[in-house]
Design an enzyme around this catalytic site. Structure first.
Site, short mmCIF file in Angstrom:
data_model
loop_
_atom_site.label_atom_id
_atom_site.label_comp_id
_atom_site.label_asym_id
_atom_site.label_seq_id
_atom_site.Cartn_x
_atom_site.Cartn_y
_atom_site.Cartn_z
N GLY A 281 -1.10 -7.11 -6.56
CA GLY A 281 -0.91 -6.00 -5.63
C GLY A 281 -0.88 -6.47 -4.19
O GLY A 281 -1.48 -7.48 -3.82
N GLU B 175 -2.53 -3.19 -0.09
CA GLU B 175 -3.79 -3.03 0.62
C GLU B 175 -4.30 -4.32 1.27
O GLU B 175 -5.11 -4.26 2.19
CB GLU B 175 -4.86 -2.49 -0.33
CG GLU B 175 -4.46 -1.12 -0.87
CD GLU B 175 -5.38 -0.61 -1.96
OE1 GLU B 175 -5.80 0.54 -1.90
OE2 GLU B 175 -5.68 -1.39 -2.89
#
Lengths: 724, 172
Positions: free
Chosen positions: A683, A686
């Protein structure tokens, strides 16, 4: 047929690198880009069904108590106060609807009714002027005023941090505070609900449709099969649209009652009241090290708040147990139950404020010990996860630090307060970036059509993250098609249920499901070619195996459909998975006004395989800008009397503007993480925020010698810290 | 009340509540949802449209105030198959993510470049009478009425500079 994979072990064969189309990772423009730049992408409040009525939420004007009665609304079609209406938003991945019953008020600004009228203007007027009688109750609204809970599972300790502090060559013990923060996505939450018999379609601004469908069905008391959710375009999420919220439930109830479609869009102020806030935090950091800068003790004591009964609490110290080595360590996680708006996930819950503060503490320790801040971090990188002994799935922190120092010109940094240009002090700061990595169960369907195009379908969302584009690229790569021959359909619960967008797990989870679906199709093509799938090359609509070459139109009779189903498995537990990076900032601080200007900012990130260099870079730009906001401007202020959000619009809650953000620089470290599924991708949505603000705050100190430990570092606090 | 809006080159007679903003007239009455509502208070710039070529916040303009003026919205600047040079540069530079502030950014940038061409200074300009270099700081300052929470700012500025350079080269 469905190809299923549980990620129980490593993937060492780089399948995507062996494909021939050569589009994965490429910086392609967004598939849906032409629609967005021409204003044709339609968001939640942008369908126009016939006979649409407009609803506006009525909000509580007391912090807690009971709604006794609600007056009439002249000019309105209906005032709806239904016991199924919810008091606050669902949390991400909740499987049920949140607490309902709008007659009970738990925080100021809670939704207590809906006014519906023929026009938006009439509904707004009625909602603003309607008379409400309450029976108020006294409740605590200040996190420091109550005895906090200490959930046993969220405390951890090894060794004796007090002893390490006493015996350390250098010991730091400081308290930082961060205020409530908001996602503040540009699209306010909105929904349009329309019933057809006992079946309802709700078009809404949502990040995670498959769990949102469960929450909504539960809230409305209907079966999931009677509910369709549509979120083809979402105007930003950052956590604020992870769970269903009051407007969508109210729209569905009103549409049923009135027998016509109803739209409910929150006002910007309502978004500040009703979307989850990131909890304010109090963080006490204790760091002990020996004379050489090796950490011997780490303490991270955290106080956060949320409403009574709400399960989610900001996991501030989430990365603390594994970022740095130290024999003695302690995490304290205290939760104050108070009646400010409900707390929930805002971009990088935990690390966004936890790593930021921790990295400020590391800078202070480096200063105290007379060690370069980069060296201090390099000296304390663990070989295995310190608390558990688990191996890391990959570890790129040291490389990110070295690469960043070189690229940013860190060696030019001067000692504190020794560089000035006119009335501006100039300083440089850095911080490590770290964020836990996760996968979620996800399904997708891919259909290859005889004419040489493919369709990807999944109820995944694209909230600006680039999902349309990367899923299209993946299918194009795996099936050997030009990217413009792949159509991607998202944001509809009629498609296979996906992970949704949240926790930075969307790209890898949904991407792996598309990868698996394509593998299934490749298997069928290989069978038609009479070869092993591993020996099959697909490129530009042609299939090759050895010296056999055939076009897909010959091999595909009508369509071939494959489904992919990804589940996280044993690697979730066997390995500590995280993404890594480093942040670098150069700031100017005005010696008279305390104004801070970020002059340069750079991030170096490692996130496994990069699926599209252009959209990946944009994710990082966004995260780093959030970091500038955390450091310098963002604070949701609460009224000390009733807890209500005071700075509840975009003029008072200061997200970074164009003028606040310099030309940011982003670099990726090439990486394949074997433990996160066959895509080898992690990911990224973030990571860019985690620690970014610390680089800015540390640069402020380097510039002018001021440490601001109560964020954000507004000019008044900087001036107060300067020598007179 | 009965009003007529001149919009993207076409006249639209409308019957609206006097309280209707230009933004809500576009979105609710004309189905032109390209103009976005981000705050309804003139704080975010998502509703930026061009009135007689100048950028305004449609949320702070009543529909009836727009009568007699030429309004251009994002839909009037280009279509998915025929993008304006600015729209194309936003696409190529990834000057957006979620896309919600994007129509406002593009309308604003269109008006902003006209302001620079007309010699209007900004807070960061070196002189009051131009001409002005399209530096990062100059563009960022002039675009700061348009918020982008995805923070595509770096790419938006690059897109605008590229589009403006193209236009200047065309003119030369």
């Amino acid at each position: 047929m469905t190809r299923h994979l549980r990620v129980d072990g490593p993937t060492h064969d780089d399948r995507l690198d062996q494909m021939a189309q050569g589009v994965i990772g490429q910086p392609l423009n967004r598939l849906e880009g032409p629609l967005k730049v021409s204003g044709r992408a339609t968001y939640a409040a942008e369908a126009r069904p016939r006979d649409l009525a407009y609803g506006v939420l009525v909000q509580a004007a007391i912090p807690a108590g009971t709604v006794l009665d609600i007056g009439d609304a002249p000019g309105a079609l209906a005032v709806i106060q239904d016991k199924r209406m919810i008091r606050y938003a669902a949390q991400g991945l909740d499987q049920k609807g949140p607490t309902s019953g709008p007659d009970r008020v738990e925080y100021m600004g809670q939704s207590i009714a809906l006014v519906v009228a023929e026009t938006f203007e009439a509904a707004r007027h009625a909602a603003q002027t309607i008379a409400v009688r309450y029976k108020p109750e006294e409740v605590p609204v200040d996190p420091e005023s109550v005895t906090p809970e200490l959930p046993p599972k969220k405390q951890s300790a090894a060794g004796d941090v007090d002893k390490a502090m006493r015996e350390a060559a250098f010991a730091l013990d400081r308290v930082w505070r961060t205020p409530s923060q908001m996602a503040a996505a540009m699209e306010p939450h909105a929904a349009i609900a329309e019933w057809d018999g006992d079946h309802v379609t709700i078009r809404a601004a949502l990040q995670m449709l498959s769990s949102n469908r469960k929450q909504m069905a539960d809230a409305l008391g209907i079966r999931e099969s009677k509910l369709r959710l549509l979120s083809p375009y979402v105007g930003g999420g950052f956590g604020s649209k992870l769970g269903i919220n009051a407007e969508a439930v109210a729209a569905a109830i009103a549409a049923r009652e009135l027998g016509r479609p109803v739209m409910v869009a929150m006002t910007r102020q309502q978004v500040f009241d009703l979307a989850h806030r990131r909890s304010e935090t109090r963080q006490r950091i204790r760091l002990a090290c020996d004379a050489g800068g090796r950490l011997t003790g780490i303490g991270h004591d955290v106080l956060v708040s949320t409403l009574p009964g709400s399960e989610f609490t900001e996991p501030v110290a989430q990365a603390t147990p594994f970022t740095y080595q130290a024999a003695h360590r302690q995490v304290v996680h205290a939760v104050a139950r108070i009646h400010r708006g409900c707390a929930g996930s805002v971009r990088a819950p935990g690390e966004a404020v936890g790593v930021t503060v921790f990295e400020c503490a590391m800078d202070e320790l480096a200063d105290m010990a007379g060690i370069d801040p980069v060296d201090l971090r390099l000296k304390n990188i663990p070989d295995v996860e310190p608390t558990t002994g688990r191996p890391f799935s990959s570890h790129k922190l040291a490389e990110a630090l070295r690469e960043g120092a070189k690229r940013f010109g860190w060696s030019d940094r001067r000692p504190t307060g020794q560089r000035a240009e006119g009335e501006w002090f100039i300083g440089m700061g850095m911080a490590a970036a770290v964020r836990v990595n996760m996968l979620q169960e996800s399904r997708a369907r891919v259909t290859l059509v005889q004419d040489g195009h493919a369709i990807v379908e999944t109820d995944m969302t694209d909230i600006g993250t680039g999902t349309y584009t990367i899923l299209g690229q993946l299918a194009a790569e795996m099936l050997g098609l030009p990217p413009d021959r792949v159509e991607v359909r998202l944001g509809d619960t009629q498609f296979p249920p996906a992970s949704g967008s949240g926790g930075s797990f969307g790209a890898a989870s949904s991407g792996n499901s598309v990868f698996l679906a394509c593998e299934e199709i490749r298997g069928q093509i290989a069978k038609a070619m009479g070869c092993n799938e591993a020996d099959l090359t697909l490129q530009d609509g042609m299939a090759r195996a050895g010296n056999i070459v055939r076009s897909l139109s010959e091999l595909v009779n009508g369509t071939i459909t494959g489904e992919g189903h990804l589940q996280p498995g044993k690697t979730e537990k066997s390995h500590r998975q995280a993404t890594w990076g480093s942040h670098w900032a150069e700031v100017a601080v005005n010696r008279w006004t305390g104004e801070v200007r970020v002059r340069r900012m750079m991030g170096v990130f490692a996130c496994g395989r990069v699926l599209n260099e252009k959209t990946a870079r944009s994710q990082c730009l966004g995260g780093m800008s959030f970091g500038i906001g955390i450091a310098l401007t963002e604070a949701l202020e609460h009224d000390p009397r009733d807890g209500h959000a005071v700075s509840r619009d975009l003029a008072e809650y200061h997200i970074p503007t164009h003028a606040d953000v310099p030309a940011l620089e982003v670099h990726f470290l090439p990486e394949r993480d074997a433990y996160v599924g066959p895509l080898q991708a992690k990911g990224l949505g973030e990571l860019g925020i985690c620690g970014a603000g610390a680089a800015v705050l540390n640069a402020i100190h380097n510039a002018c010698g001021v440490r601001v430990r109560e964020l954000p570092a507004t000019p008044d606090k900087i001036i107060a810290g300067m020598d007179p | 009340m009965q009003i007529t809006l001149h919009l993207n080159g076409t006249s639209h007679p409308l019957d609206v509540d006097p309280r209707t903003t230009l933004l809500d007239a576009l979105r609710h009455h004309l189905g032109l949802t390209g103009t976005k509502k981000g705050c309804d208070h003139g704080q975010c710039g998502a509703c930026t449209v061009l009135m007689d070529g100048r950028r305004i916040n449609a949320c702070l303009t009543l529909a009836c105030m727009a009568e007699g003026h030429d309004i251009t919205t994002i839909e009037g600047l280009g279509t998915p198959g025929n993008l304006s040079p600015l729209q194309q540069q936003f696409l190529d530079h990834d000057g957006f993510q979620c896309g919600y502030c994007t129509p406002g950014q593009i309308c604003s940038a269109t008006g902003m470049l006209e302001e620079i061409a007309a010699g209007w200074p900004s807070h960061v300009s070196d002189s009051l009478d131009g001409p002005y270099d399209l530096t990062h700081a100059e563009i960022a300052e002039r675009m700061s009425g348009n918020l982008c929470r995805c923070a595509a700012y770096t790419n938006i500025v690059a897109a605008i500079r590229q589009a403006a350079q193209g236009t200047r080269e065309d003119a030369a």
